[in-house]
Design an enzyme around this catalytic site. Structure first.
Site, PDB file in Angstrom:
ATOM      1  N   GLY A 109     -22.985  10.524  22.942  1.00  0.00           N
ATOM      2  CA  GLY A 109     -24.145  10.713  22.066  1.00  0.00           C
ATOM      3  C   GLY A 109     -24.387   9.477  21.210  1.00  0.00           C
ATOM      4  CG  ASP A 143     -17.902  23.002  27.060  1.00  0.00           C
ATOM      5  OD1 ASP A 143     -18.147  23.118  25.841  1.00  0.00           O
ATOM      6  OD2 ASP A 143     -18.455  23.677  27.940  1.00  0.00           O
ATOM      7  CB  THR A 168     -28.857  17.174  18.670  1.00  0.00           C
ATOM      8  OG1 THR A 168     -28.912  16.637  19.997  1.00  0.00           O
ATOM      9  CG2 THR A 168     -27.516  16.867  18.046  1.00  0.00           C
ATOM     10  CB  THR A 203     -27.777  18.265  10.195  1.00  0.00           C
ATOM     11  OG1 THR A 203     -29.187  18.094  10.057  1.00  0.00           O
ATOM     12  CG2 THR A 203     -27.491  19.750  10.291  1.00  0.00           C
ATOM     13  CG  ASP A 204     -31.579  16.380   7.466  1.00  0.00           C
ATOM     14  OD1 ASP A 204     -30.897  16.165   8.477  1.00  0.00           O
ATOM     15  OD2 ASP A 204     -32.830  16.369   7.480  1.00  0.00           O
ATOM     16  CE1 TYR A 253     -28.632  20.396  15.245  1.00  0.00           C
ATOM     17  CE2 TYR A 253     -29.993  19.987  13.306  1.00  0.00           C
ATOM     18  CZ  TYR A 253     -28.989  19.592  14.172  1.00  0.00           C
ATOM     19  OH  TYR A 253     -28.335  18.395  13.964  1.00  0.00           O
ATOM     20  CD1 TRP A 299     -34.537  12.696   8.828  1.00  0.00           C
ATOM     21  CD2 TRP A 299     -35.993  11.032   8.469  1.00  0.00           C
ATOM     22  NE1 TRP A 299     -35.662  13.227   8.237  1.00  0.00           N
ATOM     23  CE2 TRP A 299     -36.568  12.240   8.001  1.00  0.00           C
ATOM     24  CE3 TRP A 299     -36.720   9.856   8.334  1.00  0.00           C
ATOM     25  CZ2 TRP A 299     -37.840  12.289   7.426  1.00  0.00           C
ATOM     26  CZ3 TRP A 299     -37.984   9.909   7.750  1.00  0.00           C
ATOM     27  CH2 TRP A 299     -38.532  11.110   7.304  1.00  0.00           C
TER      28      TRP A 299
END
Ligand SMILES: NC(=O)c1ccc[n+]([C@@H]2O[C@H](COP(=O)([O-])OP(=O)(O)OC[C@H]3O[C@@H](n4cnc5c(N)ncnc54)[C@H](OP(=O)(O)O)[C@@H]3O)[C@@H](O)[C@H]2O)c1
Length: 300
Positions: A12, A39, A75, A114-115, A138, A164
């Site tokens: 990623g 995984d 994501t 994450t935000d 998410y 971002w």
């Protein structure tokens, strides 16, 4: 302090940058695992992998600090609305399995988040202890992952929220805008969502610093500094390409309905990161210029 890192999600954006960052580092040994290698939703495989890695590292280097950095995630924000079960398996159950395996192996865990765990309606940067309130599937699954990690491994885990992200690997907003600059006379981009564009390489360097530090366990925020809108970000991308930023027109989120709601405001405060003495991440605009300067092949 010598470090042994196990990096999941190695193919990623962030995982690839982290492994790149380690290549230049002294006294850091890293193993990257892409989805085929591990995984994170497979309980047996996770336990087996972490235990086997611990045995191998300890047999040669008993003094190395073991740190698992979980960069694997589901994501696809819009797809998660229709498939929250799979998103939950990767973003919440997977981190829980990793935390359990780390507890058994005596390893630390850095869980990237994450935000989107915040409601996105603030008018000042979100601090680490601000109330969460995800507005999307998410975000809900990522928050569940944070809580599981902190509960299972309270004394040996960090949750690092970023936002971002763009990097040289994989698809992202910067690459899309570079492509559109070449294809269209004008592009319309929303100017009613604010955040901090963040170069994955800077976050990777920060994660590496954190892994080698003695910062107290807990939640941290790591984004490039400053803030802008997607419109402002796109104008800066055009500037980096030597294109006229006036070709970037404004629009609003209403004109682009999406399955998952986007946070209107998702700036994350670096206060906890700074107070922990971790190296500050540069301003988003200088990061973008550096990314185009050093990774031109990836973005142009
Ligand atoms: N991208 C952003 O703007 C952003 C913003 C805030 C926070 N974050 C967080 O930052 C972290 C890294 O994001 P990123 O941008 O690097 O994401 P990414 O480019 O989508 O990488 C995620 C990686 O996880 C892998 N993966 C998916 N399911 C897996 C599974 N079951 N087991 C193992 N690996 C699996 C994916 O493999 P496949 O390609 O095979 O699916 C992919 O290589 C994530 O925690 C994300 O939530 C990202």
């Amino acid at each position: 302090m010598s470090l042994a890192l196990l990096v999941t999600g190695a193919d990623g954006q962030l995982g690839a940058e982290l492994l790149d960052a380690v290549r230049g580092g002294k006294d850091v040994f890293a193993r990257g695992l892409n989805r085929k290698n591990l995984d994170v939703t497979d309980a047996f495989a996770v336990q087996d992998m972490v235990a086997g890695w611990e045995r191998i590292v300890r047999s040669d280097n008993p003094d190395h600090r073991l740190v698992v950095v979980n960069c694997a995630a589901y994501t696809a924000v819009d797809a998660a609305e229709e498939d929250e079960e799979t998103a939950f398996a990767v973003n919440a159950a997977g981190p829980a399995l990793l935390a359990t395996a780390c507890a058994r192996a005596g390893a630390r865990l850095i869980q990237v988040s994450t935000d989107y765990v915040f409601p996105g309606n603030a008018d000042r940067p979100y601090d680490v202890h601000d109330e969460t309130g995800p507005q999307s599937a998410y975000g809900r699954t990522k928050l569940a992952g944070e809580l599981a990690v902190r509960e299972i491994l309270p004394d040996a885990s960090h949750v690092v929220r970023t936002a971002w992200l763009y990097g040289a690997t994989g698809a992202n907003f910067v690459k899309t805008m570079v492509r559109l600059e070449g294809e269209r006379e004008t592009v319309s981009v929303v100017d009613d969502q604010r955040g901090s564009p963040t170069w994955a390489r800077d976050v990777a360097a920060g994660l590496l610093a954190l892994a080698g530090s003695d910062v107290a366990p807990g939640v941290l925020h790591a984004t490039n500094g400053g803030e802008t809108t997607w419109h402002g970000f796109t104008q800066a991308i055009f500037e980096e390409l030597g294109a006229d930023p006036a070709r970037v027109l404004t629009t609003t989120s209403d004109a682009f309905p999406r399955p998952a709601p986007r946070p209107a405001y998702s700036v994350l405060s670096p206060r906890a990161w700074d107070e922990a003495g971790l190296p500050p991440l540069q301003d988003w605009r200088s990061a973008l210029a550096e990314a185009f300067g050093t990774e031109a092949h990836a973005f142009r």
